[in-house]
Motif scaffolding. Structure first.
Motif, PDB file in Angstrom:
ATOM      1  N   ALA A  75       0.917  -1.222  -0.283  1.00  0.00           N
ATOM      2  CA  ALA A  75       0.016   0.059  -0.050  1.00  0.00           C
ATOM      3  C   ALA A  75       0.929   1.256  -0.059  1.00  0.00           C
ATOM      4  N   MET A  76       1.902   1.119   0.735  1.00  0.00           N
ATOM      5  CA  MET A  76       2.837   2.569   0.675  1.00  0.00           C
ATOM      6  C   MET A  76       3.377   2.817  -0.431  1.00  0.00           C
ATOM      7  N   THR A 125      -9.218  -0.777   0.986  1.00  0.00           N
ATOM      8  CA  THR A 125      -9.623   0.239   2.340  1.00  0.00           C
ATOM      9  C   THR A 125      -8.351   0.980   2.658  1.00  0.00           C
ATOM     10  N   ALA A 126      -7.064   0.389   2.638  1.00  0.00           N
ATOM     11  CA  ALA A 126      -6.125   1.031   2.996  1.00  0.00           C
ATOM     12  C   ALA A 126      -5.757   2.233   2.043  1.00  0.00           C
ATOM     13  N   LEU A 127      -5.684   2.205   0.913  1.00  0.00           N
ATOM     14  CA  LEU A 127      -5.515   3.468  -0.261  1.00  0.00           C
ATOM     15  C   LEU A 127      -6.639   4.375   0.127  1.00  0.00           C
ATOM     16  N   ALA A 128      -7.771   4.079   0.431  1.00  0.00           N
ATOM     17  CA  ALA A 128      -8.601   5.091   0.569  1.00  0.00           C
ATOM     18  C   ALA A 128      -8.345   5.892   1.984  1.00  0.00           C
ATOM     19  N   GLY A 129      -7.403   5.540   2.623  1.00  0.00           N
ATOM     20  CA  GLY A 129      -6.850   6.271   3.885  1.00  0.00           C
ATOM     21  C   GLY A 129      -7.499   5.866   5.226  1.00  0.00           C
ATOM     22  N   GLU A 130      -8.207   4.648   4.914  1.00  0.00           N
ATOM     23  CA  GLU A 130      -8.599   4.424   6.156  1.00  0.00           C
ATOM     24  C   GLU A 130      -7.917   3.513   7.026  1.00  0.00           C
ATOM     25  N   LYS A 131      -8.087   3.420   8.426  1.00  0.00           N
ATOM     26  CA  LYS A 131      -7.489   2.404   9.307  1.00  0.00           C
ATOM     27  C   LYS A 131      -7.933   1.170   9.042  1.00  0.00           C
ATOM     28  N   VAL A 132      -7.089  -0.027   8.961  1.00  0.00           N
ATOM     29  CA  VAL A 132      -7.192  -1.286   8.793  1.00  0.00           C
ATOM     30  C   VAL A 132      -6.838  -2.076   9.853  1.00  0.00           C
ATOM     31  N   LEU A 146      -2.305   4.472   6.258  1.00  0.00           N
ATOM     32  CA  LEU A 146      -1.187   5.205   5.431  1.00  0.00           C
ATOM     33  C   LEU A 146      -1.019   6.575   6.188  1.00  0.00           C
ATOM     34  N   GLU A 147       0.257   6.906   6.201  1.00  0.00           N
ATOM     35  CA  GLU A 147       0.643   8.417   6.738  1.00  0.00           C
ATOM     36  C   GLU A 147       0.399   9.239   5.665  1.00  0.00           C
ATOM     37  N   ARG A 148       0.528   8.875   4.012  1.00  0.00           N
ATOM     38  CA  ARG A 148       0.469   9.942   3.144  1.00  0.00           C
ATOM     39  C   ARG A 148      -0.639   9.376   2.312  1.00  0.00           C
ATOM     40  N   PRO A 149      -1.975   9.177   2.502  1.00  0.00           N
ATOM     41  CA  PRO A 149      -2.947   8.686   1.756  1.00  0.00           C
ATOM     42  C   PRO A 149      -3.137   9.780   0.542  1.00  0.00           C
ATOM     43  N   VAL A 150      -3.455   9.155  -0.635  1.00  0.00           N
ATOM     44  CA  VAL A 150      -3.529   9.946  -1.962  1.00  0.00           C
ATOM     45  C   VAL A 150      -4.986  10.121  -2.226  1.00  0.00           C
ATOM     46  N   ASP A 151      -5.188  11.105  -2.881  1.00  0.00           N
ATOM     47  CA  ASP A 151      -6.588  11.489  -3.503  1.00  0.00           C
ATOM     48  C   ASP A 151      -6.676  12.139  -4.696  1.00  0.00           C
ATOM     49  N   PRO A 152      -6.858  11.169  -5.971  1.00  0.00           N
ATOM     50  CA  PRO A 152      -7.891  10.104  -5.713  1.00  0.00           C
ATOM     51  C   PRO A 152      -6.964   8.635  -5.282  1.00  0.00           C
ATOM     52  N   PRO A 153      -7.416   7.970  -4.692  1.00  0.00           N
ATOM     53  CA  PRO A 153      -6.655   6.628  -4.801  1.00  0.00           C
ATOM     54  C   PRO A 153      -6.399   6.121  -5.832  1.00  0.00           C
ATOM     55  N   PRO A 154      -5.350   5.235  -6.176  1.00  0.00           N
ATOM     56  CA  PRO A 154      -5.084   4.621  -7.442  1.00  0.00           C
ATOM     57  C   PRO A 154      -6.079   3.407  -7.703  1.00  0.00           C
ATOM     58  N   SER A 155      -6.334   3.290  -9.109  1.00  0.00           N
ATOM     59  CA  SER A 155      -7.208   2.101  -9.670  1.00  0.00           C
ATOM     60  C   SER A 155      -6.217   0.875  -9.252  1.00  0.00           C
ATOM     61  N   ILE A 156      -7.140  -0.170  -9.139  1.00  0.00           N
ATOM     62  CA  ILE A 156      -6.568  -1.486  -8.849  1.00  0.00           C
ATOM     63  C   ILE A 156      -7.112  -2.568  -9.883  1.00  0.00           C
ATOM     64  N   MET A 157      -5.963  -3.079 -10.483  1.00  0.00           N
ATOM     65  CA  MET A 157      -6.354  -4.230 -11.531  1.00  0.00           C
ATOM     66  C   MET A 157      -5.794  -5.449 -10.900  1.00  0.00           C
TER      67      MET A 157
END
Length: 316
Positions: A75-76, A125-132, A146-157
């Motif tokens: 995730a990082m 969940t993690a890339l949305a910035g939520e605690k898991v 994540l200490e540095r969440p991103v907006d928008p989170p990346p797509s996942i394939m």
């Protein structure tokens, strides 16, 4: 409008020497640059460079194994590249193979479908910035955020070959990534994931008019890859079981030379594009015509200037 991707780095070209080419890719018509991860460059570092060299490109990993990094580290790294390429990064994940996971990275290749599913759900969940904090079937995570969440989170394939994983990709991911298929196989894969899901595939392209050179290289790759159980099952499902049976028999007997020799020309020609640059470009286009969203050209070394070959393979 289909996308048009290139696999980087190119074989035999130093990573830093790619700048000139990568900067040109958007003007040539390429929309994407994708990486792979086996025993060469890792999947993320080339994309970090490309994010600064060509900010117009979408960047993707095809693929990062779900076993070789812990869920948090995965995730990082994804969030880091997504920060460098906002809205332009696709994290492609997959099970990989026992050789890469166990033999080279000392991890257990257990329950690949479940591990892929669990990693996908964790990353969502993690890339949305939520605690898991979650007990998944194949691993557990406690209080990760994540200490540095991103907006928008990346797509996942999700790397997917057969119906079970393809349906998971269609249902829970942003698309499916496949590999080692012919243009004529695309409709069968598309029929499983549905018409509206992104389908990407790495396509091996050997731009030479010396068919024997191309087939010789293709045979070595096919015997190395398609003897892996997941690829053997994939091609059984696609209908090549009988054509590839002699290869599997020779490989199982330890006769690698014979395994290469008994692969039919017709199978090589279906799975490895070769011919003039112009012919190769049109053969890539046939994948798109059959329902592929994102062709990802993997240039095989066949002599000549690889940069000029990439320019010649650009969409017209």
């Amino acid at each position: 409008m289909s996308r048009w991707g290139l696999t980087i780095p190119l074989t035999g070209v130093p990573l830093t020497a790619h700048r000139e080419l990568v900067e040109q890719l958007p003007d040539l018509g390429y929309t994407d640059a994708w990486t792979a991860e086996t025993a060469g460059a890792d999947a993320f570092t080339p994309l970090v460079l490309a994010s600064q060299w060509a900010p117009q490109l979408r960047l993707g990993t095809a693929i990062v194994p779900v076993y070789t990094r812990g869920p948090g580290l995965l995730a990082m790294q994804a969030a880091t590249v997504a920060e460098l390429a906002p809205g332009r990064f696709v994290l492609g994940i997959g099970a990989s193979s026992p050789v890469i996971v166990s033999n080279w990275n000392a991890a257990s290749f257990d329950a690949p479908f479940a591990r892929s599913r669990d990693t996908l759900r964790f990353l969502r969940t993690a890339l949305a910035g939520e605690k898991v904090s979650e007990e998944y079937e194949t691993f557990a995570v406690s209080k990760f955020r994540l200490e540095r969440p991103v907006d928008p989170p990346p797509s996942i394939m999700l790397a997917a070959l057969r119906p079970g994983m393809l349906r998971l990709a269609s249902r829970e991911a942003d698309g499916a990534i496949t590999n080692w298929l012919a243009a004529s196989d695309v409709p069968q894969v598309r029929s499983v994931i549905g018409p509206d899901v992104e389908l990407a595939a790495r396509i091996f392209v050997c731009p030479t008019e010396d068919a024997e050179v191309a087939r010789g290289l293709g045979r070595m790759l096919i015997s190395s890859y398609l003897t892996v159980p997941v690829y053997a099952a994939f091609h059984e499902w696609l209908g090549r079981g009988e054509a590839l049976a002699p290869m599997h028999e020779a490989w199982a007997a330890g006769d690698r030379q014979k395994a290469n020799q008994v692969i039919p020309d017709s199978v090589v020609d279906e799975l490895v594009i070769h011919g003039s640059v112009e012919s190769c470009r049109e053969q890539v286009r046939s994948y798109v015509d059959n329902g592929l969203t994102t062709p990802i050209i993997a240039l095989l070394p066949a002599g000549g200037d690889p940069f000029e070959q990439v320019r010649g393979l650009a969409p017209r």
